[in-house]
Design a protein around this motif. Structure first.
Motif, PDB file in Angstrom:
ATOM      1  N   CYS A  49      -5.838 -45.381 -29.662  1.00 40.31           N
ATOM      2  CA  CYS A  49      -6.323 -46.064 -30.867  1.00 40.31           C
ATOM      3  C   CYS A  49      -5.230 -46.992 -31.416  1.00 40.31           C
ATOM      4  CB  CYS A  49      -6.791 -45.041 -31.899  1.00 40.31           C
ATOM      5  SG  CYS A  49      -5.464 -44.060 -32.597  1.00 40.31           S
ATOM      6  N   PRO A  50      -5.621 -47.978 -32.226  1.00 38.91           N
ATOM      7  CA  PRO A  50      -4.656 -48.970 -32.725  1.00 38.91           C
ATOM      8  C   PRO A  50      -3.460 -48.356 -33.467  1.00 38.91           C
ATOM      9  CG  PRO A  50      -6.903 -49.676 -33.189  1.00 38.91           C
ATOM     10  CD  PRO A  50      -7.005 -48.300 -32.620  1.00 38.91           C
ATOM     11  N   ALA A  51      -3.683 -47.325 -34.255  1.00 45.73           N
ATOM     12  CA  ALA A  51      -2.565 -46.726 -35.004  1.00 45.73           C
ATOM     13  C   ALA A  51      -1.502 -46.190 -34.042  1.00 45.73           C
ATOM     14  CB  ALA A  51      -3.081 -45.607 -35.913  1.00 45.73           C
ATOM     15  N   VAL A  52      -1.942 -45.626 -32.947  1.00 43.27           N
ATOM     16  CA  VAL A  52      -1.005 -45.083 -31.948  1.00 43.27           C
ATOM     17  C   VAL A  52      -0.270 -46.214 -31.245  1.00 43.27           C
ATOM     18  CG1 VAL A  52      -0.942 -43.932 -29.679  1.00 43.27           C
ATOM     19  CG2 VAL A  52      -2.192 -42.885 -31.593  1.00 43.27           C
ATOM     20  N   ILE A  53      -1.010 -47.234 -30.882  1.00 40.02           N
ATOM     21  CA  ILE A  53      -0.385 -48.380 -30.195  1.00 40.02           C
ATOM     22  C   ILE A  53       0.675 -49.020 -31.095  1.00 40.02           C
ATOM     23  CG2 ILE A  53      -0.840 -50.720 -29.316  1.00 40.02           C
ATOM     24  CD1 ILE A  53      -1.708 -48.475 -27.413  1.00 40.02           C
TER      25      ILE A  53
END
Ligand SMILES: *Cc1c(COP(=O)(O)O)cnc(C)c1O
Length: 412
Positions: A49-53
């Motif tokens: 997910c974007p937060a992880v990336i």
């Protein structure tokens, strides 16, 4: 002369997914144009997910500057992650753990496999049948399981979980079990154990001085509010249970590698003289010797799933997979197949029609519908007559597989 650890020679060579790949390849050689859809192997398909990336990019940038560079981290994991885990995964469920009871790892497979080395070789282990193969194989490697006969190890207590007993394992009555492996939600059956049944295991462990090794790799998929996410929701478990968790299925970390193990300070094991040794002391010692920590970038990535955005994004992917699962259940049941799991786990456990052996049904489905499932017998003898489908596919592939299964089922 360098002698081999002969216990390795007892391992059953045929690794389930290698066997499946071999059969699929044989099919592809004969049908080069066929496009095969796999609902077999248990890997995720959706991206991080974007937060992880974002967190991974940021951590990578920190590594690029001498002021923020990180070398070896603590073997037990960084406090930022251990504290986030306590606060987000346990406190909301009423479980109090100290951050130093959490040991960050590079995934749950390593620790579920490694943990057994803290225990004397002649402990008697119990597993549900069917089960994730790592628990048994890692015990075979140290010589704890006896010999392999008729699909079973002579020194392992198998607790069948089948449709007949509602997939609730029963504690063996005829022999004392020292170490019990439980996986809830279960891989492969996708079924769960309720509080009352789990309490029986905890009470047994407390009464008989047994140890429970609880694998909660799929806890994020539980939807039924009555089902415990952690064994520590059961009173007394702090004294007798170790729990394994992973971000692999929770947040698509199968390629990132991060998870954690909880070793409460109250869990201890005995010496022959009756002295109690805290497992946390042994595990800490073991980790400091054999493990140099999970990468900083992976730990920052894991931390990011606890931000408000991270939580929402991770949940959206879980919902996506669970939507696959519910479509699979609806379609397969409408075709008359008997299906279990899929409600609190991303796996559907389907009984084969007319008691067809797992491998035979696997081939029929492969040749008839060009869909790959996992033969249930690969997870234990009680898995014969079942196959596992994963809900981790993309929506398109899942829908296409269901269409093929529908046409194939109706045409024969
Ligand atoms: C996928 C899985 C794990 C997690 O493996 P990782 O090493 O964390 O990727 C653990 N237990 C079970 C039962 C699993 O299916």
């Amino acid at each position: 002369m360098a002698l081999v650890n002969i216990h390795f020679l007892n391992l059953q060579n045929n690794y389930l997914f290698a066997d499946i790949a071999k059969k699929v390849n044989a099919f592809k050689v004969m049908h080069p144009k066929a496009d095969v859809i796999s609902l077999g192997i248990g890997d995720v398909t959706q991206p991080l997910c974007p937060a992880v990336i974002e967190a991974m990019h940021k951590a990578t940038d920190e590594m690029a500057s001498s002021a923020t560079f990180r070398g070896y981290g603590p073997e037990q994991g960084y406090d930022f992650l251990r504290e986030a885990i306590v606060k987000n995964d346990f406190l909301p469920r009423g479980i109090r753990l100290d951050a130093d009871e959490i040991y960050i790892n590079d995934g749950a497979k390593s620790d579920t496999g490694n943990f057994q080395e803290l225990l004397h070789w002649d402990n008697f282990i119990g597993v549900t049948d069917p089960i994730y193969p790592v628990y048994i194989d890692s015990n075979v490697m140290i010589g704890r399981c006896g010999t392999y006969r008729n699909g079973k190890w002579t020194n392992v207590a198998y607790m069948p979980i089948t449709a007949e007993n509602g997939f609730v394992p029963e504690i063996p009555k005829n022999r004392h079990v020292d170490v019990i492996y439980l996986c809830c939600p279960n891989n492969p059956t996708g079924t769960v154990i309720g509080k009352q049944d789990l309490r029986k295991f905890v009470n047994y462990a407390l009464k008989h001085d047994a140890l429970i090794l609880f694998d909660a790799a799929y806890q994020a998929y539980i939807r039924d509010p009555e089902i415990p996410h952690s064994i520590y929701e059961i009173r007394g478990a702090r004294k007798c249970a170790v729990e394994f968790r992973s971000y692999s299925k929770t947040a698509g970390f199968t390629g990132v590698r991060c998870g954690y193990t909880i070793v409460p300070k109250d869990v201890s094991v005995a010496t022959f003289e009756g002295e109690r040794i805290p497992l946390s002391q042994l595990w800490n010692r073991r980790q400091c010797t054999k493990f140099n920590g999970t990468s900083y970038i992976s730990q920052r990535a894991a931390e990011a799933i606890y931000s408000p955005e991270g939580k929402a994004q991770v949940q959206a992917t879980i919902d996506y997979y669970m939507d696959n699962a519910s479509r699979m259940l609806t379609t397969l049941r409408s075709l008359g197949y008997e299906c279990y799991g899929g409600e609190n786990a991303p796996y559907i456990w389907m009984r084969t029609p007319h008691n067809t052996p797992s491998w035979q049904f696997f081939e029929e489905l492969l040749y008839g519908a060009h869909v790959v499932c996992t033969p249930g017998v690969g997870f234990g003898p009680s898995g014969d007559g079942y196959v596992r489908f994963t809900a981790f596919g993309s929506r398109e592939q899942t829908e296409e597989a269901l269409n093929r299964i529908t046409n194939w089922t109706k045409s024969h």
